[in-house]
Design a protein around this motif. Structure first.
Motif, PDB file in Angstrom:
ATOM      1  N   ARG A  51      35.687  80.575  34.783  1.00 51.89           N
ATOM      2  CA  ARG A  51      34.956  79.361  34.412  1.00 51.89           C
ATOM      3  C   ARG A  51      35.832  78.424  33.584  1.00 51.89           C
ATOM      4  NH1 ARG A  51      29.294  80.754  31.990  1.00 51.89           N
ATOM      5  NH2 ARG A  51      30.709  81.464  30.442  1.00 51.89           N
ATOM      6  N   LEU A  52      36.580  78.972  32.635  1.00 53.28           N
ATOM      7  CA  LEU A  52      37.459  78.140  31.817  1.00 53.28           C
ATOM      8  C   LEU A  52      38.523  77.457  32.678  1.00 53.28           C
ATOM      9  CD1 LEU A  52      38.194  77.182  28.987  1.00 53.28           C
ATOM     10  CD2 LEU A  52      39.641  79.195  28.765  1.00 53.28           C
ATOM     11  N   GLN A  55      36.868  74.752  34.805  1.00 58.66           N
ATOM     12  CA  GLN A  55      36.570  73.572  33.991  1.00 58.66           C
ATOM     13  C   GLN A  55      37.834  72.730  33.791  1.00 58.66           C
ATOM     14  OE1 GLN A  55      34.612  74.492  30.307  1.00 58.66           O
ATOM     15  NE2 GLN A  55      35.134  72.537  29.401  1.00 58.66           N
ATOM     16  N   ARG A  56      38.932  73.383  33.504  1.00 60.60           N
ATOM     17  CA  ARG A  56      40.197  72.673  33.274  1.00 60.60           C
ATOM     18  C   ARG A  56      40.639  71.904  34.513  1.00 60.60           C
ATOM     19  NH1 ARG A  56      45.601  73.358  34.273  1.00 60.60           N
ATOM     20  NH2 ARG A  56      47.041  72.669  32.662  1.00 60.60           N
ATOM     21  N   ALA A  59      38.285  68.941  35.519  1.00 56.60           N
ATOM     22  CA  ALA A  59      38.538  67.765  34.672  1.00 56.60           C
ATOM     23  C   ALA A  59      39.859  67.092  35.062  1.00 56.60           C
ATOM     24  CB  ALA A  59      38.563  68.179  33.201  1.00 56.60           C
ATOM     25  N   THR A 135      29.619  74.955  35.118  1.00 49.76           N
ATOM     26  CA  THR A 135      31.005  74.734  34.698  1.00 49.76           C
ATOM     27  C   THR A 135      31.589  73.528  35.415  1.00 49.76           C
ATOM     28  OG1 THR A 135      31.275  77.074  34.233  1.00 49.76           O
ATOM     29  CG2 THR A 135      33.285  75.801  34.567  1.00 49.76           C
ATOM     30  N   TYR A 136      31.242  73.368  36.675  1.00 49.44           N
ATOM     31  CA  TYR A 136      31.703  72.208  37.443  1.00 49.44           C
ATOM     32  C   TYR A 136      31.200  70.925  36.789  1.00 49.44           C
ATOM     33  CZ  TYR A 136      32.500  69.189  41.487  1.00 49.44           C
ATOM     34  OH  TYR A 136      32.914  68.173  42.321  1.00 49.44           O
ATOM     35  N   ILE A 138      30.357  70.509  33.662  1.00 47.84           N
ATOM     36  CA  ILE A 138      31.052  70.331  32.379  1.00 47.84           C
ATOM     37  C   ILE A 138      32.442  69.751  32.625  1.00 47.84           C
ATOM     38  CG2 ILE A 138      32.114  71.571  30.444  1.00 47.84           C
ATOM     39  CD1 ILE A 138      29.688  73.461  30.532  1.00 47.84           C
ATOM     40  N   GLY A 139      33.134  70.248  33.651  1.00 45.88           N
ATOM     41  CA  GLY A 139      34.447  69.712  33.976  1.00 45.88           C
ATOM     42  C   GLY A 139      34.402  68.235  34.340  1.00 45.88           C
ATOM     43  N   GLN A 141      32.411  66.295  32.938  1.00 47.53           N
ATOM     44  CA  GLN A 141      31.877  65.721  31.704  1.00 47.53           C
ATOM     45  C   GLN A 141      30.469  65.159  31.898  1.00 47.53           C
ATOM     46  OE1 GLN A 141      34.705  63.142  29.779  1.00 47.53           O
ATOM     47  NE2 GLN A 141      36.246  64.747  29.684  1.00 47.53           N
ATOM     48  N   TYR A 146      24.229  69.039  32.978  1.00 51.12           N
ATOM     49  CA  TYR A 146      24.371  70.451  32.640  1.00 51.12           C
ATOM     50  C   TYR A 146      23.256  70.900  31.702  1.00 51.12           C
ATOM     51  CZ  TYR A 146      26.060  74.636  30.336  1.00 51.12           C
ATOM     52  OH  TYR A 146      26.148  75.897  29.806  1.00 51.12           O
TER      53      TYR A 146
END
Length: 171
Positions: A51-52, A55-56, A59, A135-136, A138-139, A141, A146
């Motif tokens: 997930r991390l 997200q990176r 973005a 997570t997608y 959040i990436g 923004q 979310y």
């Protein structure tokens, strides 16, 4: 603002659910619920940084306007998650078989514990794909979307728990 509303919603639902669970289940079964929930929550570690990483890269590719790479990132993550969910289901069946003996549970409580493990494990297996989609967001923004999903899911799950407790325990 949406983060605070989501956090407040989770706090209110937890605050309301705790006495319902304690009184509906009783001390012993609530203790089982808490123990099994803690064990099942550790399944969340199975994403192993996926997930991390997702997200990176979401973005990054969104910021660079690389739509094809963005789509590939989402597709790859969504292809990997069913494997993790399948593993969670298999591990849950194993835990349902082993944990009653490990906790020295005997008699009529064994089937209750097994069903609890299975239900919470299947819930986690179903939540993993939703976490990937979250997570997608959040990436991208899109914290508003979310948190809206988190709020709706939290209220829905809390309501289902109350309904099931009232049906099963006739509180």
């Amino acid at each position: 603002l949406s983060n605070w509303v989501g956090l407040a919603t989770a706090g209110v639902v937890s605050f309301v659910l705790t006495p319902v669970l304690i009184h509906g289940l009783g001390d012993f079964q609530f203790g089982l619920w808490a123990a099994v929930s803690s064990l099942i929550d550790s399944y969340g570690l199975l994403d192993a940084g996926m997930r991390l990483t997702m997200q990176r890269f979401v973005a990054r590719f969104q910021g660079q306007g690389e739509r094809e790479a963005l789509n590939q990132t989402l597709a790859t993550a969504m292809a990997a998650i069913p494997g993790v969910s399948t593993f969670v289901c298999l591990a849950t069946v194993c835990l349902a078989w082993v944990l009653p003996g490990f906790f020295s549970i005997k008699g009529p409580e064994v089937p209750v514990l097994r069903w609890l493990i299975i239900l919470l494990g299947l819930d986690m297996a179903a939540v993993l794909p939703a976490r990937g989609l979250g997570t997608y967001l959040i990436g991208l923004q899109r914290f508003d979307l979310y948190n809206l999903g988190v709020i709706v899911t939290t209220v829905f799950r809390g309501t289902l728990i109350v309904v099931v407790i009232h049906m099963v325990c006739r509180v």
